[in-house]
Write a protein that holds these residues in place. Sequence first.
Motif, short mmCIF file in Angstrom:
data_model
loop_
_atom_site.label_atom_id
_atom_site.label_comp_id
_atom_site.label_asym_id
_atom_site.label_seq_id
_atom_site.Cartn_x
_atom_site.Cartn_y
_atom_site.Cartn_z
N ASN A 179 0.86 -1.19 0.00
CA ASN A 179 0.00 0.00 0.00
C ASN A 179 0.90 1.24 0.00
OD1 ASN A 179 -2.52 1.42 0.15
ND2 ASN A 179 -2.08 1.82 2.31
N TYR A 180 1.02 1.87 -1.15
CA TYR A 180 2.00 2.94 -1.35
C TYR A 180 1.36 4.32 -1.20
CZ TYR A 180 5.05 -0.71 -3.09
OH TYR A 180 5.81 -1.84 -3.19
N ASP A 181 1.96 5.14 -0.34
CA ASP A 181 1.54 6.53 -0.22
C ASP A 181 2.20 7.33 -1.35
OD1 ASP A 181 0.00 6.13 2.06
OD2 ASP A 181 1.74 6.34 3.38
N ILE A 182 1.38 7.96 -2.15
CA ILE A 182 1.86 8.71 -3.31
C ILE A 182 1.62 10.20 -3.08
CG2 ILE A 182 1.71 9.00 -5.81
CD1 ILE A 182 2.65 6.19 -4.88
N LYS A 183 2.62 10.99 -3.39
CA LYS A 183 2.52 12.44 -3.23
C LYS A 183 2.90 13.09 -4.55
CE LYS A 183 3.61 15.82 0.38
NZ LYS A 183 4.37 16.04 1.64
N VAL A 184 2.04 13.99 -5.05
CA VAL A 184 2.24 14.61 -6.35
C VAL A 184 2.33 16.12 -6.18
CG1 VAL A 184 1.28 14.94 -8.67
CG2 VAL A 184 0.93 12.76 -7.47
N ALA A 185 3.38 16.72 -6.75
CA ALA A 185 3.51 18.18 -6.79
C ALA A 185 3.25 18.64 -8.21
CB ALA A 185 4.90 18.60 -6.34
N LEU A 186 2.18 19.41 -8.38
CA LEU A 186 1.84 19.94 -9.70
C LEU A 186 2.63 21.22 -9.96
CD1 LEU A 186 -2.03 19.46 -9.56
CD2 LEU A 186 -0.34 17.96 -10.64
N PRO A 187 2.92 21.52 -11.22
CA PRO A 187 3.68 22.74 -11.55
C PRO A 187 2.92 24.01 -11.16
CG PRO A 187 3.62 21.21 -13.41
CD PRO A 187 2.65 20.70 -12.41
N GLU A 188 3.66 25.10 -11.03
CA GLU A 188 3.05 26.38 -10.65
C GLU A 188 1.98 26.83 -11.64
OE1 GLU A 188 5.80 29.20 -8.07
OE2 GLU A 188 6.83 28.64 -9.94
N ASN A 189 2.20 26.60 -12.91
CA ASN A 189 1.25 27.03 -13.94
C ASN A 189 0.48 25.85 -14.52
OD1 ASN A 189 2.08 29.86 -13.88
ND2 ASN A 189 4.00 29.13 -14.77
N TYR A 190 0.23 24.86 -13.67
CA TYR A 190 -0.44 23.65 -14.13
C TYR A 190 -1.83 23.93 -14.68
CZ TYR A 190 -2.73 19.10 -13.95
OH TYR A 190 -3.42 17.95 -14.28
N THR A 191 -2.14 23.28 -15.78
CA THR A 191 -3.47 23.31 -16.36
C THR A 191 -3.80 21.92 -16.90
OG1 THR A 191 -4.82 24.16 -18.19
CG2 THR A 191 -2.44 24.25 -18.47
N PRO A 192 -5.01 21.44 -16.71
CA PRO A 192 -5.37 20.12 -17.23
C PRO A 192 -5.22 20.00 -18.74
CG PRO A 192 -6.98 20.85 -15.63
CD PRO A 192 -6.08 22.03 -15.89
N ALA A 193 -5.16 21.14 -19.43
CA ALA A 193 -5.01 21.10 -20.88
C ALA A 193 -3.56 20.87 -21.30
CB ALA A 193 -5.52 22.41 -21.50
N GLY A 194 -2.62 20.98 -20.35
CA GLY A 194 -1.21 20.84 -20.69
C GLY A 194 -0.75 19.40 -20.71
N LYS A 195 0.48 19.21 -21.19
CA LYS A 195 1.14 17.91 -21.15
C LYS A 195 2.49 18.11 -20.47
CE LYS A 195 -1.87 15.17 -23.13
NZ LYS A 195 -2.49 14.05 -22.40
N TYR A 196 2.82 17.23 -19.55
CA TYR A 196 3.96 17.48 -18.69
C TYR A 196 4.89 16.27 -18.60
CZ TYR A 196 1.01 21.34 -17.19
OH TYR A 196 0.22 22.46 -17.18
N HIS A 197 6.20 16.56 -18.49
CA HIS A 197 7.15 15.54 -18.10
C HIS A 197 6.88 15.16 -16.64
CE1 HIS A 197 9.28 16.57 -21.75
NE2 HIS A 197 10.23 15.69 -21.49
#
Length: 265
Positions: A45-63
């Motif tokens: 059971n893995y605890d996952i933590k995600v940091a989104l970019p400052e200018n994140y938008t669902p329309a973008g594509k990210y590394h």
Amino acid sequence: MKLCSTWLLAGCLVLALLFSACKKETIEKSRIREFSLTSTVNGGNYDIKVALPENYTPAGKYHTLYVLDAKLDFDMVAVECQKQARSHHREVIVVGIGWGYNRLDDYTPTPSNIGNGSADTFIRFIETELIPRIETEFHATPARAARGILGHSAGGLFVGHCFTNHNRVFASYLCLSPSFWYDDAIVLRNEQAYREQNRKGSGTFFLGLGEMEEKMRPPFVGFRKALQTYYPNYAQQDYIAPGKGHLDSKKTNISKALAFFFDNI
């Protein structure tokens, strides 16, 4: 009296500037996502933590950059990525993978008295369960070329194993103070075994070490030589932090590794 007030105001301004300069940078809580993921592959059971970019938008594509030992290293990596993103004008989703199973079992490629050698199972969890969720839910680019992984110590050993035995998953490898001595340098033997198929690919590889890590140095040097000799399509950089040991080299090498990573995405 007026002169005293002027000096008092000037002193307050200086203190405010000093406080601002010394204030530790963090990631805004609104850009952090957390969830647990129970693996059907290994039952962890893995605890996952995600940091989104400052200018994140669902329309973008990210590394994406996947970070092992998230409890120890996620915050440091996420903040450094935030700084690098501003200077490079490129944004990355940082994914921290917590300890959902036994850490040394997950990170070791073969069984020993240190770990049971479940690295192949752990990478299968990452590839088939974690990555699809990240790429679907957070609009990360669904391609090997857009994925990187960072690990330190036993985590660095696992990064090396991903490169040799599971090269299809990640293109960027940030490998810090790797325990390549494990099982008589099994990672170096695996590099030879999978060399012909892996050398046809491309990507990036950063190797970091502390100058005082004497046990780590011989296999580190051997792996570096193999990279330089047989993998011309990989952008490569290595750094040995002067006067640093296993733990105190980590911060320096994370900074160096991420600067290299952002230079090459």
